[in-house]
Write a protein that holds these residues in place. Structure first.
Motif: not given
Length: 380
Positions: A245-247, A325-329, A334-335, A360-361
């Motif tokens: 989703e944006g942004p 996709r953002n390599k964070e747990e 960004g996922d 982001d969740g």
């Protein structure tokens, strides 16, 4: 396209009742102050709560028929429009399909939800005693003590061979329901199951169990809701995607083929087909008998949520998938991901929902639906 779901006949108003009204033609009607449920308000409230998604689609049904629908935004990074008839991996909504299939064997054979699963696992598997002693109910309610989310055949066999060391209290695990990929075919025909187990190489036997599980869900649930044969593989050219989703920059990911790991997730349906499933589970005896429906509802078999709303209780199951996709747990901005939901509500209302993106969740779909539903009662 106009969608109609008719699991039962509509009652007609008798003409005899009209005759007695002739003498009252000049009288002013008496208005009731009782609140009634407005599907238009429900739709408006849901759309407001889902603002920000790249795309979503939902169907509201009442009294067993489509009352309203919504299609918004996009379903793929290529710009395909969100569509009620586009396919989506329904994720953990799969568990309701699996449970509705299992329940139909509980009252037909010498098996109850309290029966132990040991006798219904493949004889060729190494199965630990703590697994053998689990009940069907423990798997169907996530109270087995099993932990983990990987549902490939190798994971199921490792789980079956390992002792249960965690508390046997509620803890959500996809493995609980994926084990029915092995159990259901044996429940259906134990002699045929044993013949296949003895005659086929291990990999071919696993493939047969997967195919048989999908055949039985089609037979016992989907076909009874008027849905063509489906499975756990993508439908070429007709699939939605998981998106950001944006942004965040628009990126997406396909769902992949779940044919050999479904049971707890993985079925591929349209949002309108999800609507058919929840309507037929609720308003028709085509899929479940009244006794089977009570067994499922009273024990929360295949319903991960049961909570109070205006007028009674809601029963539902949601699904959620994402790709890191953002390599964070964990799930973060960004996922890519998607969410699904089927839910039955008082006032003979049901909802089927698909959301094509995550930010982001996870959205708390139960809170969203409960708030939208409770605010949708209006006075005459």
């Amino acid at each position: 396209m106009k969608h109609v779901i008719k699991p039962f006949k509509t009652l007609a108003v008798s003409a005899m009742t009209l005759a007695g009204l002739a003498s009252c033609e000049k009288e002013m009607p008496i208005k009731s102050n009782d609140a009634y449920f407005s599907t238009a308000e429900f739709k408006k409230n849901l759309k407001a709560a889902l603002a920000g998604a790249r795309g979503y689609q939902f169907a509201i049904t009442q009294n067993g028929q489509v009352a309203d629908t919504a299609e918004y935004g996009i379903a793929t990074v290529g710009g395909a429009k969100s569509d009620l008839d586009m396919f989506i991996n329904v994720a953990s909504v799969t568990k309701t399909l699996t449970a509705a299939t299992v329940v139909q064997y509980m009252l037909q054979k010498d098996v109850t939800i309290e029966s132990k699963i040991g006798a219904w696992l493949p004889a060729s598997w190494a199965v630990h005693d703590t697994i053998k002693k689990l009940s069907f109910k423990q798997l169907l309610t996530h109270t087995s003590g099993i932990r983990g989310s990987a549902t490939e055949w190798s994971s199921l066999m490792t789980t079956a061979a390992s002792p249960i060391t965690a508390p046997q209290s509620y803890e959500y695990s996809n493995i609980n329901f994926a084990l029915f990929r092995a159990i259901l075919p044996k429940l259906h025909d134990s002699a045929k199951f044993r013949q296949r187990e003895l005659s086929l190489p291990a990999a071919d036997f696993q493939l047969w169990m997967s195919q048989e599980y999908m055949r039985l869900v089609n037979l016992h649930v989907l076909s009874k809701a008027g849905i063509p044969a489906r499975g756990c593989a993508p439908v070429t050219g007709k699939m939605s995607m998981m998106m950001t989703e944006g942004p965040y920059r628009l990126i997406g990911s396909d769902f992949g083929d779940w044919s050999n790991k479904c049971g707890g997730g993985g079925w591929v349906l349209t949002t309108m087909e999800m609507a058919r499933v929840i309507v037929y589970l609720t308003h028709s005896d085509n899929i479940l008998s009244p006794e089977e429906r009570a067994l499922m509802d009273n024990n929360r078999l295949g319903w991960v949520a049961r909570f109070p709303v205006k007028g009674g209780l809601a029963y539902g199951h949601d699904g959620a998938l994402y790709v890191n996709r953002n390599k964070e747990e964990g799930l973060n901005g960004g996922d890519v991901g998607s969410q699904t939901l089927i839910i039955k509500l008082p006032a003979k209302v049901e909802l089927a929902l698909g959301v094509n993106s995550v930010k982001d969740g996870w959205r708390d779909l139960y809170d969203i639906v409960a708030a939208a539903y409770n605010k949708s009662w209006v006075n005459n």
